[in-house]
Enzyme design. Structure first.
Site, PDB file in Angstrom:
ATOM      1  N   HIS A   1       0.421  -1.529  -0.104  1.00 24.17           N
ATOM      2  CA  HIS A   1      -0.209   0.057  -0.072  1.00 24.17           C
ATOM      3  C   HIS A   1       1.020   1.022   0.075  1.00 24.17           C
ATOM      4  O   HIS A   1       1.896   0.889   0.803  1.00 24.17           O
ATOM      5  CB  HIS A   1      -0.979  -0.249   1.215  1.00 24.17           C
ATOM      6  CG  HIS A   1      -1.432   0.872   0.715  1.00 24.17           C
ATOM      7  ND1 HIS A   1      -1.718   2.409   1.736  1.00 24.17           N
ATOM      8  CD2 HIS A   1      -3.304   1.269   1.385  1.00 24.17           C
ATOM      9  CE1 HIS A   1      -2.728   3.411   2.074  1.00 24.17           C
ATOM     10  NE2 HIS A   1      -3.704   2.149   1.668  1.00 24.17           N
TER      11      HIS A   1
ATOM     12  N   LYS B   1     -10.212  -0.217  10.869  1.00 26.12           N
ATOM     13  CA  LYS B   1     -10.564  -1.206   8.934  1.00 26.12           C
ATOM     14  C   LYS B   1     -10.697  -2.535  10.917  1.00 26.12           C
ATOM     15  O   LYS B   1     -10.617  -3.821  10.363  1.00 26.12           O
ATOM     16  CB  LYS B   1      -9.527  -1.884   9.384  1.00 26.12           C
ATOM     17  CG  LYS B   1      -9.116  -1.006   8.047  1.00 26.12           C
ATOM     18  CD  LYS B   1      -7.452  -0.880   7.253  1.00 26.12           C
ATOM     19  CE  LYS B   1      -7.593   0.195   6.214  1.00 26.12           C
ATOM     20  NZ  LYS B   1      -8.004   0.321   5.037  1.00 26.12           N
TER      21      LYS B   1
ATOM     22  N   CYS C   1      -4.641   2.798  -3.606  1.00 27.53           N
ATOM     23  CA  CYS C   1      -3.599   2.918  -3.118  1.00 27.53           C
ATOM     24  C   CYS C   1      -2.196   1.919  -3.584  1.00 27.53           C
ATOM     25  O   CYS C   1      -1.215   1.745  -1.856  1.00 27.53           O
ATOM     26  CB  CYS C   1      -3.126   3.429  -1.226  1.00 27.53           C
ATOM     27  SG  CYS C   1      -4.484   4.893  -1.295  1.00 27.53           S
TER      28      CYS C   1
HETATM   29  N1  PMP Z   1      -1.418  -0.578   4.889  1.00 30.39           N
HETATM   30  C1  PMP Z   1      -2.538  -0.982   4.367  1.00 30.39           C
HETATM   31  C2  PMP Z   1      -2.647  -2.650   3.529  1.00 30.39           C
HETATM   32  C3  PMP Z   1      -3.697  -1.056   4.536  1.00 30.39           C
HETATM   33  O1  PMP Z   1      -5.227  -1.696   3.132  1.00 30.39           O
HETATM   34  C4  PMP Z   1      -4.209   0.336   4.678  1.00 30.39           C
HETATM   35  C5  PMP Z   1      -5.921   1.367   4.242  1.00 30.39           C
HETATM   36  N2  PMP Z   1      -6.490   1.048   3.130  1.00 30.39           N
HETATM   37  C6  PMP Z   1      -3.285   1.231   4.808  1.00 30.39           C
HETATM   38  C7  PMP Z   1      -2.059   0.513   5.360  1.00 30.39           C
HETATM   39  C8  PMP Z   1      -3.349   2.678   5.721  1.00 30.39           C
HETATM   40  O2  PMP Z   1      -4.157   2.416   6.431  1.00 30.39           O
HETATM   41  P1  PMP Z   1      -4.432   3.846   6.873  1.00 30.39           P
HETATM   42  O3  PMP Z   1      -5.299   4.588   5.937  1.00 30.39           O
HETATM   43  O4  PMP Z   1      -6.217   3.870   8.135  1.00 30.39           O
HETATM   44  O5  PMP Z   1      -3.561   4.281   7.813  1.00 30.39           O
END
Ligand code: PMP
Length: 410
Positions: A125, A228, A368
């Site tokens: 990500h 999440k 992302c």
């Molecule tokens: N890492 C992973 C694997 C994710 O799926 C996400 C959220 N889509 C994030 C990091 C970032 O999470 P946050 O936006 O809650 O900081």
């Protein structure tokens, strides 16, 4: 293990009874982006504000004491949930902030400099890629990565060239937010530790969905986001091995993290306080504590089993549809419950639109993870993801919706 009682669980999530503009009832298949919140979490947050609200770690009055106790109780609950010591749990805003904290501190007197190597993977990500790019740029360190195989797994064949004597950090996701792949973190961590490198695990998609024990995983740092895993937004966790946190300089500075302050200089508290500058997100932490208790009540083994069943069904039903291509492992072995796919000749946004008309909420886009999209030669995908409140009927509705999109655009 016995199965989850989704009927009972769904009663805790009033939002799942919503009927949408289209007249269709909501089928929420976007929990990898953020989950819905049960009444138990909302009640815990509300109870905090109604009865105990005060600034924590300050003041001599009773409410301040109660607020501090509620906040620290949440830390205890989170620590137990991941097999950690309580003073190794740092509350952050989200997973993104946890990674930025570690990357910033390492480059700011924390031991990373020119000539050092940081290793990531091609499935990260952006949250676990961009902070390391920035750190490399600032310090003169180099950034390298594990490539991916065609079936959505890490290609470990070059591990001996990647993890070398000058490797200081290996940062990788436990479970991909696109492919669903669960990576062999332990084996990679063992290899990294042999050369003295640290290992940061992005557990944003694993801690909510399967039992995770930080010691078993062999991680040095691990991050995840409350939103999440049934908790409110704005609260996340950085876990780090205590001696490593102890060596790490602060990220944000100010109140609540200092020991002695004079006009020229200051000394800092030990972890976790060193990394929690300012008045924290107290009610959100209390909500996270309630979310952890809710998940523990269900049992993480059963949560994983439930999601495995839904994932297997989704993979079956989607792969039966001509023109649908799954991006990621085709079986449930070492795989979590996000299912990303393409539909020949139909843009994911159009697939998402037809699904939305039927009440099926999915995510479309690059999730992302643009390098990952590039690797598989797709600009975007449709992604369905499952959680404790989802049912087999909802997975069937997803497959029906994809067929409807094909009919509509035929
Ligand atoms: N890492 C992973 C694997 C994710 O799926 C996400 C959220 N889509 C994030 C990091 C970032 O999470 P946050 O936006 O809650 O900081």
């Amino acid at each position: 293990a016995s199965r989850l009682d989704t009927g009972k669980i769904r009663a805790d999530f009033p939002i799942l009874r919503r009927v949408l503009r289209s007249g269709a009832p909501l089928i929420y298949l976007d929990s990898a982006a953020t989950t819905q919140k049960p009444l138990q979490v909302l009640d815990a947050e509300r109870d905090f504000y109604l009865n105990h609200n005060a600034a924590v770690h300050r003041g001599a009055h009773q409410l301040a004491e109660e607020a501090t106790e509620a906040y620290e109780d949440a830390r205890v609950a989170v620590a137990a949930f991941i097999g950690a010591r309580q003073d190794e749990v740092v509350f952050t805003k989200n997973a993104t902030e946890g990674i930025n904290l570690v990357a910033y501190a390492l480059g700011n007197g924390g031991g990373i400099g020119a000539g050092d190597k940081i290793v990531v993977t091609e499935m990260e990500h952006h949250a676990n890629l961009v902070p390391w790019q920035e750190l490399a740029r600032r310090t003169g360190a180099t950034l390298e990565w594990f490539p991916l195989t065609d079936d959505g797994r890490l290609d470990l064949s070059g591990i001996d060239e990647l993890i070398t004597e000058n490797t200081v950090m290996v940062a990788l996701t436990h479970q991909s937010n696109v492919l669903g792949t669960v990576n062999p973190v332990r084996a990679i961590a063992d290899r990294a530790h042999r050369v003295g490198a640290r290992v940061l695990v992005d557990a944003a998609q694993s801690v909510p969905h399967r039992p995770v024990d930080v010691a078993e995983l062999g991680a040095d740092f691990l991050v995840f986001s409350g939103h999440k895993m049934l908790a409110p937004g704005g609260i996340g966790v950085l876990w780090g091995r205590y001696e490593l946190l102890g060596e790490l300089p602060p990220f944000l500075t100010g109140g609540s993290m200092i020991e002695i302050v004079t006009m020229d200089r200051s000394t800092y508290l030990p972890p976790p306080q060193r990394f929690e500058a300012g008045v924290p997100m107290t009610a959100q932490a209390v909500g996270l504590g309630a979310a952890v208790r809710y998940l523990e009540g269900l049992g993480m083994d059963r949560v994983k089993l439930h999601e495995d069943e839904l994932t297997a069904l989704a993979l079956d039903l989607l792969s039966e549809i001509p023109g649908v291509g799954i991006i990621g492992p085709s079986g449930t072995e070492d795989r979590g419950s996000t299912v990303a796919f393409t539909v020949d000749g139909i843009h994911p946004h159009d697939v998402g639109q037809v699904l939305d008309d039927q009440g099926v909420a999915v995510r479309v886009g690059h999730h992302c993870a643009r390098p990952l999209m590039r690797r598989y030669g797709v600009p975007a995908t449709t992604r369905a993801s499952f959680y404790v409140y989802n049912t087999a009927e909802e997975v069937e509705a997803l497959a029906r919706g994809v067929r409807a999109a094909q009919k509509y655009f035929a």
